[in-house]
Design an enzyme around this catalytic site. Structure first.
Site, PDB file in Angstrom:
ATOM      1  N   HIS A 189    -107.341  31.614 158.011  1.00  0.00           N
ATOM      2  CA  HIS A 189    -107.042  30.688 159.108  1.00  0.00           C
ATOM      3  C   HIS A 189    -106.472  29.372 158.577  1.00  0.00           C
ATOM      4  O   HIS A 189    -106.109  28.492 159.340  1.00  0.00           O
ATOM      5  CB  HIS A 189    -108.276  30.450 159.959  1.00  0.00           C
ATOM      6  CG  HIS A 189    -108.656  31.664 160.775  1.00  0.00           C
ATOM      7  ND1 HIS A 189    -109.515  31.624 161.843  1.00  0.00           N
ATOM      8  CD2 HIS A 189    -108.259  32.963 160.692  1.00  0.00           C
ATOM      9  CE1 HIS A 189    -109.650  32.839 162.367  1.00  0.00           C
ATOM     10  NE2 HIS A 189    -108.897  33.670 161.665  1.00  0.00           N
ATOM     11  N   ARG A 343    -108.608  28.930 166.369  1.00  0.00           N
ATOM     12  CA  ARG A 343    -109.471  30.102 166.535  1.00  0.00           C
ATOM     13  C   ARG A 343    -110.917  29.858 166.072  1.00  0.00           C
ATOM     14  O   ARG A 343    -111.722  30.787 165.998  1.00  0.00           O
ATOM     15  CB  ARG A 343    -108.882  31.295 165.755  1.00  0.00           C
ATOM     16  CG  ARG A 343    -107.556  31.778 166.305  1.00  0.00           C
ATOM     17  CD  ARG A 343    -106.851  32.716 165.329  1.00  0.00           C
ATOM     18  NE  ARG A 343    -106.373  32.012 164.146  1.00  0.00           N
ATOM     19  CZ  ARG A 343    -105.727  32.582 163.131  1.00  0.00           C
ATOM     20  NH1 ARG A 343    -105.499  33.883 163.150  1.00  0.00           N
ATOM     21  NH2 ARG A 343    -105.324  31.866 162.107  1.00  0.00           N
TER      22      ARG A 343
HETATM   23  C1  HEM Z   1    -115.975  38.704 162.919  1.00  0.00           C
HETATM   24  C2  HEM Z   1    -114.960  38.575 162.180  1.00  0.00           C
HETATM   25  C3  HEM Z   1    -113.533  38.738 162.626  1.00  0.00           C
HETATM   26  C4  HEM Z   1    -113.026  38.954 163.864  1.00  0.00           C
HETATM   27  C5  HEM Z   1    -113.779  39.112 165.179  1.00  0.00           C
HETATM   28  C6  HEM Z   1    -111.585  39.004 163.726  1.00  0.00           C
HETATM   29  C7  HEM Z   1    -110.721  39.197 164.770  1.00  0.00           C
HETATM   30  C8  HEM Z   1    -109.352  39.168 164.668  1.00  0.00           C
HETATM   31  C9  HEM Z   1    -108.435  39.319 165.767  1.00  0.00           C
HETATM   32  C10 HEM Z   1    -108.811  39.568 167.210  1.00  0.00           C
HETATM   33  C11 HEM Z   1    -107.193  39.193 165.264  1.00  0.00           C
HETATM   34  C12 HEM Z   1    -105.887  39.305 166.044  1.00  0.00           C
HETATM   35  C13 HEM Z   1    -105.496  40.768 166.080  1.00  0.00           C
HETATM   36  C14 HEM Z   1    -104.123  40.976 166.663  1.00  0.00           C
HETATM   37  O1  HEM Z   1    -104.010  40.982 167.890  1.00  0.00           O
HETATM   38  O2  HEM Z   1    -103.170  41.150 165.924  1.00  0.00           O
HETATM   39  C15 HEM Z   1    -107.313  38.954 163.851  1.00  0.00           C
HETATM   40  C16 HEM Z   1    -106.269  38.733 163.005  1.00  0.00           C
HETATM   41  C17 HEM Z   1    -106.392  38.625 161.646  1.00  0.00           C
HETATM   42  N1  HEM Z   1    -107.537  38.717 160.900  1.00  0.00           N
HETATM   43 FE1  HEM Z   1    -109.396  38.839 161.646  1.00  0.00          FE
HETATM   44  N2  HEM Z   1    -111.258  38.847 162.408  1.00  0.00           N
HETATM   45  C18 HEM Z   1    -112.418  38.682 161.703  1.00  0.00           C
HETATM   46  C19 HEM Z   1    -112.538  38.528 160.345  1.00  0.00           C
HETATM   47  C20 HEM Z   1    -111.492  38.598 159.448  1.00  0.00           C
HETATM   48  C21 HEM Z   1    -111.630  38.646 158.011  1.00  0.00           C
HETATM   49  C22 HEM Z   1    -112.944  38.674 157.272  1.00  0.00           C
HETATM   50  C23 HEM Z   1    -110.364  38.690 157.500  1.00  0.00           C
HETATM   51  C24 HEM Z   1    -109.896  38.750 156.059  1.00  0.00           C
HETATM   52  C25 HEM Z   1    -110.630  38.670 154.990  1.00  0.00           C
HETATM   53  C26 HEM Z   1    -109.440  38.654 158.614  1.00  0.00           C
HETATM   54  C27 HEM Z   1    -108.077  38.673 158.511  1.00  0.00           C
HETATM   55  C28 HEM Z   1    -107.210  38.609 159.579  1.00  0.00           C
HETATM   56  C29 HEM Z   1    -105.786  38.420 159.457  1.00  0.00           C
HETATM   57  C30 HEM Z   1    -104.980  38.274 158.169  1.00  0.00           C
HETATM   58  C31 HEM Z   1    -105.285  38.399 160.754  1.00  0.00           C
HETATM   59  C32 HEM Z   1    -103.844  38.115 161.162  1.00  0.00           C
HETATM   60  C33 HEM Z   1    -103.664  36.599 161.319  1.00  0.00           C
HETATM   61  C34 HEM Z   1    -102.393  36.219 162.026  1.00  0.00           C
HETATM   62  O3  HEM Z   1    -101.348  36.208 161.384  1.00  0.00           O
HETATM   63  O4  HEM Z   1    -102.433  35.914 163.234  1.00  0.00           O
HETATM   64  N3  HEM Z   1    -110.162  38.614 159.779  1.00  0.00           N
HETATM   65  N4  HEM Z   1    -108.635  38.959 163.498  1.00  0.00           N
END
Ligand code: HEM
Ligand SMILES: [Ca+2]
Length: 699
Positions: A189, A343
């Protein structure tokens, strides 16, 4: 065509709980500046699209709108839509401050390419996108479209058959703690946020994306297979396409060739610069700072404290969509917290990490002001911001990335720091944000543990299922603040991603579920997002990384030793070239000592190298800090930041390493800290021996 008025807020109904789709829209809703950028691009794109359709109806042949308009008309349109200013290069100041501190939006970090790594610019492409119409339509948009003679499987089918793991099926990581997972999310983020369309209804016809199962831009719903245990009224899960960036897709007004494939936006500064704490645009930074203090502080919550420690302020939009305490006294509301990144409220541990770093900024700022009372508030703020940024870089590159990549990929793709490389574009790449760094979604445990002073299950605040921790800032205020959550992060393991337990049910079946409305599915969102962005397939990326293409079941089993998994993948996709890159890479065997396989190792390694060597302000770059300051910075750690800013008194020395309490924990007075004296500016002697401080007294 339909374009919602600016400021449209996703139609969140205040009198009841927000639905998963509404929360997702809130989650994917960027700051106003990014919204303007997306909106401008969408207006421009749809105008050109309509002109093209009109011409088609008249002449019955397809002509690009840009071929019909004179260059001047095109520029006029680009100006009216708001697109034109977005592609103009910014002017970079030559003042000494411009060489001393980063800009808030990352512009002018690279003096020759001032938009490299800046917020609200395009995600970089390392391989050209593959759209079904060549420039804009996602993969899977046309149900008849064939890839190697086959249609792509529905993403939800891939989730059901390959990715989904029940809440009970969790193998624990024996080496790493849950805080590794939270750091992964927090740090991503800092550098990647792809906003979705500014409209939630079809541009043509205006139908609400939540009530259609048809692909009508920007609606690109996730279809539910017939055999799915999940039943939805219209047979799909709502999905909005990511917003395009000005000048891409149907709208090439720079060369007017009309052939510029659609690119997506990164709303954040790509640099690891603690934009999670300070924001990625000047307007957002203003909302976070306390301009009345002389100490260069960030604003804090004026209503609540957490055991004497500050909390983040609330967002200024009252009646925000965050969940309210079920039995709260009538009229009492806890709004979402305001942090440097939009976020932040998504999950309790994330907002805790944001809070921790706001506290660390204020702690450092007070200390710096104490030893340099002649510094004005701006200098204190910028110097504290610089230290906080450096600590984000150190914790990420020294403590986090090597554990994810393992020694082989780390040495191959990153290695020792070799200085600033002004030819290296630091922009986050599309494949990294849309696939590679989403490896972390397979390491999220279905439970958040809250622990008491003895690191035992908290008697008053029991563990939460993940879905009870989404968008719930009230729990920080009413349920013990940050300490029980941080203890849980430090002393409980991360989920180990295994080939038969990929993404927990909490995320595939209950994402953002606070109501009975249809929950989202993170695994399917990841896959659909990859298709929305036209990401090339698994084998194309293997080739890009110098790995061999895996064309048969036998080949696949060399990279994926679990033969059941290979069977399932072949059964669902039929042909390895069609495998979505996120799924294929996730399935690979881990590299030795790593938490990812070879393809993610290459993609994450390459990106991290670019974020380091492509950053003029990287903390190790000569002239950024004095050698004494660098020496002090290296003493600091995430454990130290926790000691200094929470009520926790015992921590492991390396926060990411899983240890048992009490034997692997040490009292905070045994944890190294940086000595602020290295930042003391001695006015009498001048700053002969300290180039950084010389600049600070001159600027
Ligand atoms: C409870 C923990 C987490 C939740 C609920 C969550 C939820 C989400 C959601 C809803 C999206 C958007 C999906 C889409 O519509 O494309 C997202 C994007 C993403 N998440 Fe997570 N995430 C979590 C933890 C993590 C972790 C631990 C990582 C990496 C170590 C991660 C990496 C990413 C990345 C790289 C994106 C794309 C970011 C962007 O360019 O917008 N997330 N996540
Ligand atoms: Ca950043």
């Amino acid at each position: 065509f339909f374009m919602p008025p600016f400021g449209y807020n996703g139609n969140i109904k205040r009198d009841k709980l927000a639905s998963p789709t509404e929360l997702m829209s809130f989650f994917k809703r960027p700051e106003p500046e990014s919204r303007k950028v997306s909106r401008a691009a969408e207006i421009m794109e749809m105008t050109l699209h309509l002109i093209k359709n009109k011409v088609y109806q008249k002449y019955k042949r397809s002509i690009n709108a840009t071929d019909l308009l004179s260059f001047d008309s095109l520029i006029a349109l680009a100006n009216t839509s708001g697109c034109f200013p977005r592609v103009q290069p910014p002017t970079c100041s030559n003042s000494c401050l411009a060489h001393k501190y980063r800009t808030i939006d990352g512009t002018c970090n690279n003096r020759n390419n001032p938009r490299w790594g800046a917020s609200n610019t395009a995600l970089a492409r390392w391989l050209p996108p593959q759209y079904e119409d060549g420039f804009s339509q996602p993969k899977g948009w046309n149900s008849e479209f064939l890839y190697n003679g086959l249609t792509l499987p529905l993403v939800r089918e891939v989730t059901n058959r390959i990715l989904h793991a029940s809440n009970e099926a969790v193998r624990e990581d024996t080496l790493y703690s849950h805080i590794m997972v939270e750091w992964g999310q927090y740090i991503v983020h800092d550098f990647a946020f792809t906003p979705q369309s500014s409209s939630q209804a079809a541009f043509l016809g205006g139908i609400d994306c939540q009530s259609t199962c048809n692909n009508l831009s920007p609606c690109f719903p996730i279809k539910i297979p017939r055999s799915d245990p999940r039943v939805t009224s219209n047979g799909c899960i709502t999905f909005y396409r990511s917003a395009p960036i000005c000048g891409s897709g149907e709208q090439d007004f720079e060369t007017a060739s009309g052939l510029n494939p659609r690119q997506q936006i990164n709303a954040l500064t790509s640099f690891i610069d603690a934009s999670t704490v300070y924001g990625s645009t000047p307007a957002h930074e203003v909302r976070l700072r306390n301009y009345t203090s002389q100490e260069g502080l960030l604003l804090t919550n004026t209503r609540y404290l957490d055991g004497g420690y500050a909390l983040l302020p609330f967002v200024d939009q009252v009646q925000s969509p965050c969940v309210q305490e079920p039995n709260a006294p009538k009229g009492e509301r806890v709004e979402c917290f305001l942090a440097g990144e939009s976020r932040a409220n998504e999950i309790l541990t994330l907002v805790s990490m944001h809070t921790l770093w706001m506290r660390e900024h204020n702690r450092l700022a007070k200390a710096l002001h104490g030893i340099n009372p002649h510094w004005n508030s701006e200098t204190v703020y910028q110097e504290a911001r610089k230290i906080v940024g450096a600590l984000h870089q150190i914790i990420t590159m020294r403590d986090y990335v090597p554990k994810i990549l393992g020694p082989r990929a780390f040495n191959q793709f990153i290695g020792a720091y070799s200085g600033y490389d002004k030819t290296l574009n630091p922009a986050v790449s599309n494949v990294f944000a849309t696939a590679a760094f989403r490896f972390g979604h397979a390491t999220i445990s279905p439970k958040l543990q809250r622990l008491d002073k003895n690191y035992q299950e908290h008697p008053n605040y029991p563990s939460l299922n993940l879905h009870e921790a989404f968008f719930s800032p009230w729990r920080i205020i009413k349920e013990g603040g940050l300490d029980p959550l941080f203890r849980g992060l430090l002393a409980r393991p991360a989920k180990l991603q295994t080939q038969d337990q990929m993404v927990t049910e909490e995320l595939t079946e209950k994402l953002f579920a606070l109501t009975n409305a249809v929950a989202l599915d993170l695994a399917s969102l990841n896959l659909q997002r990859g298709r929305d962005h036209g990401l090339p397939g698994y084998n194309d990326w293997r080739e890009f990384c110098g790995l061999e293409r895996l064309e048969t079941k036998m080949n696949l089993s060399e990279a994926i030793s679990d033969l059941d998994l290979v069977e399932k993948i072949m059964d669902v996709y039929k042909y390895p070239d069609n495998i979505d890159v996120w799924l294929g890479s996730l399935a690979e065997d881990f590299l030795p000592g790593a938490r990812i396989g070879p393809l993610f190792g290459c993609l994450i390694g390459k990106q991290m190298k670019a974020l380091r060597e492509g950053d003029r302000f990287w903390w190790e770059s000569p002239g950024i800090f004095t050698s004494a300051q660098r020496h002090e910075l290296l003493k600091h750690s995430l454990s130290r930041v926790i000691c200094d800013n929470t009520g926790i008194t015992e921590v492991p020395l390396d926060a990411f390493q899983l240890g048992q309490f009490p034997q692997d924990f040490v009292p905070c007075n045994q944890v190294n800290k940086l000595n602020h004296q290295a930042w003391r500016e001695n006015l009498k002697q001048g700053a002969k021996d300290s180039p950084t401080l010389l600049l600070s007294s001159q600027c």
